[in-house]
Design a protein around this motif. Sequence first.
Motif, mmCIF file in Angstrom:
data_model
loop_
_atom_site.group_PDB
_atom_site.id
_atom_site.type_symbol
_atom_site.label_atom_id
_atom_site.label_comp_id
_atom_site.label_asym_id
_atom_site.label_seq_id
_atom_site.Cartn_x
_atom_site.Cartn_y
_atom_site.Cartn_z
ATOM 1 N N LEU A 62 0.933 -1.183 0.138
ATOM 2 C CA LEU A 62 -0.016 0.126 0.033
ATOM 3 C C LEU A 62 0.918 1.060 -0.007
ATOM 4 C CD1 LEU A 62 -2.763 1.338 0.691
ATOM 5 C CD2 LEU A 62 -2.646 0.707 2.752
ATOM 6 N N THR A 63 0.609 2.141 -0.889
ATOM 7 C CA THR A 63 1.412 3.390 -0.959
ATOM 8 C C THR A 63 1.036 4.326 0.320
ATOM 9 O OG1 THR A 63 0.944 3.369 -2.983
ATOM 10 C CG2 THR A 63 2.003 5.275 -2.339
ATOM 11 N N PHE A 64 1.925 4.462 1.306
ATOM 12 C CA PHE A 64 1.533 4.673 2.526
ATOM 13 C C PHE A 64 2.731 5.191 3.365
ATOM 14 C CE2 PHE A 64 0.273 3.272 7.021
ATOM 15 C CZ PHE A 64 -0.607 4.422 7.225
ATOM 16 N N GLY A 65 3.139 6.441 2.929
ATOM 17 C CA GLY A 65 4.208 6.877 3.777
ATOM 18 C C GLY A 65 3.888 7.762 4.826
ATOM 19 N N LEU A 66 4.348 7.657 5.958
ATOM 20 C CA LEU A 66 4.034 8.441 7.133
ATOM 21 C C LEU A 66 4.933 9.592 7.348
ATOM 22 C CD1 LEU A 66 2.756 5.697 9.734
ATOM 23 C CD2 LEU A 66 1.587 7.536 8.731
ATOM 24 N N ALA A 67 6.282 9.340 7.275
ATOM 25 C CA ALA A 67 7.502 10.321 7.816
ATOM 26 C C ALA A 67 8.693 10.072 6.986
ATOM 27 C CB ALA A 67 7.621 10.380 9.505
ATOM 28 N N CYS A 68 9.652 10.206 7.552
ATOM 29 C CA CYS A 68 11.091 10.381 6.963
ATOM 30 C C CYS A 68 11.195 9.069 6.273
ATOM 31 C CB CYS A 68 12.263 10.690 7.985
ATOM 32 S SG CYS A 68 11.844 11.191 9.530
ATOM 33 N N ILE A 71 10.562 8.506 2.428
ATOM 34 C CA ILE A 71 11.592 8.943 1.499
ATOM 35 C C ILE A 71 12.374 7.846 0.990
ATOM 36 C CG2 ILE A 71 13.143 10.942 0.895
ATOM 37 C CD1 ILE A 71 10.326 11.942 1.394
ATOM 38 N N GLU A 72 12.849 7.107 2.070
ATOM 39 C CA GLU A 72 13.673 6.064 1.835
ATOM 40 C C GLU A 72 12.907 4.684 1.027
ATOM 41 O OE1 GLU A 72 16.232 7.166 1.471
ATOM 42 O OE2 GLU A 72 17.749 6.096 3.039
ATOM 43 N N ILE A 74 10.513 5.531 -0.760
ATOM 44 C CA ILE A 74 10.279 5.884 -2.567
ATOM 45 C C ILE A 74 11.583 5.541 -3.057
ATOM 46 C CG2 ILE A 74 9.781 7.700 -3.990
ATOM 47 C CD1 ILE A 74 8.187 8.871 -1.353
ATOM 48 N N SER A 75 12.806 6.065 -2.452
ATOM 49 C CA SER A 75 13.959 5.643 -3.168
ATOM 50 C C SER A 75 14.047 4.129 -3.510
ATOM 51 C CB SER A 75 15.153 5.947 -2.164
ATOM 52 O OG SER A 75 15.012 7.529 -1.710
ATOM 53 N N PRO A 92 -2.028 2.384 -4.697
ATOM 54 C CA PRO A 92 -2.549 3.451 -3.726
ATOM 55 C C PRO A 92 -3.860 2.941 -2.920
ATOM 56 C CG PRO A 92 -2.964 4.083 -5.872
ATOM 57 C CD PRO A 92 -2.319 2.943 -6.021
ATOM 58 N N MET A 110 -2.975 9.246 14.095
ATOM 59 C CA MET A 110 -2.956 8.406 12.885
ATOM 60 C C MET A 110 -3.281 6.874 13.119
ATOM 61 S SD MET A 110 -2.273 9.195 9.736
ATOM 62 C CE MET A 110 -2.465 7.948 8.526
ATOM 63 N N PRO A 164 16.432 6.626 9.169
ATOM 64 C CA PRO A 164 15.586 5.457 8.446
ATOM 65 C C PRO A 164 16.540 4.412 8.117
ATOM 66 C CG PRO A 164 16.048 7.210 7.060
ATOM 67 C CD PRO A 164 16.767 7.649 8.298
#
Lengths: 191, 163, 377
Positions: A62-68, A71-72, A74-75, A92, A110, A164
């Motif tokens: 699931l595309t589900f980013g919470l915090a820092c 970013i890693e 997505i990388s 998504p 959250m 992270p």
Amino acid sequence: MAIEPRNLSESSHGKDRLILPEEAKGAWSSIKENRKSGISGVVTLKSEELFAMARKSSLWPLTFGLACCAIEMISTYMPNHDFDRFGVVTWPSPRQSDVMIVAGTVVKKMAEPIKLLYEQMASPKWVIAMGSCATCGGPYVRSYSVVMGVDQIIPVDVYVPGCPPRPEALLGGVMELQDIIQKEPRKKRGL
Amino acid sequence: MSTDNFNQYVTEEFETKTRDLLTDSSPDIQPVFGELGIICNRSDISSVCKLLKDDPEISMKYLRSISVVDWVEHMEVVYHLSSIEHMNRIVVKVKIPLEDLRVDSVINVWAGADWHEREGHDLFGIEFIGHPDMAPLILYEGFEGFPGRKSFEIPSQETLYGD
Amino acid sequence: METKATVIRDQDSDTAELRINMGPQHPATHGVFRMVLTLDGERVVNVEPHIGYLHRGSEKLSEGENFQQITTLFDRLDYISNFNNEWVYVRVLERAMEVEIPERAEFIRIILGELNRVASHFLFYGTYGLDIGAMNPVMIGFRERERIQALFEGVSGARMMHNYFRVGGVKEDLPDGFVPAVNILLDQLKRGYEDARNTLTESEIFIERTAGIGKLGPEKTLDYGVTGPVLRAAGVDYDIRKADPYSMYSQLDFKIPLGSHGDCYDRYMVRMLEIEQSINIIEQCVANLPEGPIQGKVPRILRPPEGDFFVHGENPRGDLGVYLVSAGGTVRPYRLKIRGPSFSNLMALSSMMEGAYLADSTVILGSLDIVLGEVDR
């Protein structure tokens, strides 16, 4: 010789092994005969293991980013690390997803949406807690508004440490999850 | 060795101008650490801010932030103002007694005061009179206590990990 | 044969107001931002932003930490521009204790800070392309960002959470071969920037989708306290590096890109041109990087004097400020307030989005380039 697709509801019903069609049986014996020459074409395995194999090779998080950590995460999807080679494709919507990568700090506000998202996901489903915040609270362990690890609200299968975690660590986590999926085919998960 | 780090934002001319402008409310004005500090009465805050913003030579059009400080005996609301044209900086401070945690909202002066004030309400329980919507912004409904205050204790390392 | 087409206009169609929820889990909200949109047909009538889904209590936490430990919290505030955050925090202590920083340390800070700005803007470029519906930019953006992160890892040992800036200087000297590595990196970044320009900047579809969308004039931006590229896209010349120079910025030669329309395309363009300028700044710094100490004279235990100090710096997203209240003689801050640029920028969202089409809502939100870590803190 290829196996013809069969109606699985007939064949695997209450049985451990796939029933191979007559032609395939013939092929199997011929393989046994030709084993020394190294010709192969048919494998037999338990149906659940076959499904586990399929599941682990096509994990849709699931595309589900919470915090820092997001970013890693997505990388990791991006060309340098290329999550896609493990069959991991981001999606998504929770309804079509198999795995939830909790990437970042889980805040009490959250917690409810995360629970809701987890419940919306269809079984079988797995959870990866990415980073120290999602594992145990991490640097925010003394905060008044942070949940001390996502395992307090939903069950977690794999913990990936780091703050992270590097993309390689997340790849390692996914490979670990693939092992888990393959090794426990009989364990009924969820409903 | 660089000297840029210790910029001064107050000139004497600017100080006298501000004094002249605010003679009516007679606040305490003095430069503090390179900025002009104004300690003003609670009832005057809205009018002082309006004067500071509208005066063309001071022109504090940019409200940088509103912070609340809990001094245990009283609360303090700190307004950081800045001027884009003149590069002057003003800090306005208002003391608020614990018995009556209310202060006039400056949302009519700067629209950007909106969330800063709501945050102050969330974390410190200060009521900004005249703010249209004081619903919780960053905390959720039903959060008990005001986490910004000194009386709100965060757990120490010992209570977390034991002996 | 003649065809008769009937065009139904907005006023003809019978629409009712509809409230829809976006977020906190939504790929276009860049994190855990939630907004409730009231729609009338395709038009957005009202936007109700909800934040706080990443409120980690950094301000309160920092009251219980030593001054040296707080840098780690600042790394995690705006997690896309970590060096810039640390920088503002160490500067507030340097100002309070009147520490003088050696020139080499200042240059190292500028190089890393500007590289981080480039990395941040490349990330914006990638995700903004994704918001528009283009798949290619995000690949280019992350490819370039990954290169910068590899360099950061060589310098500080971490890809994202560096904890490298110290009060009075930096943690340790640059690794061997840093200067040639930066020069190679800058060449690669310039090529990457060319790719970026060819893919989006001159793309007709992209211009069609962003030009004239989400306009915000200079008066309104100032009223909301909007800073950074969003403010400069509206034509207001306010960059703290020029307006209130810190570190060595007053001795460097660079320009501040300004927009004129204040729309989404200008915001995008300002950021892209800032990449050029940042590369220019880094080139100057690398060419003039002096030898010498990297750490000024700082006591082992930091005890800033009594008083309150406000220091701000130009973050890739705008004006990041730190308000430190020190009780004097203590090793912990009495109060630490963080003024995040995204926090103020996000306040202007409603006035930008009202009247826009629903399809443009993600384009407008993306153009603000918010990071929820510093909105909620």
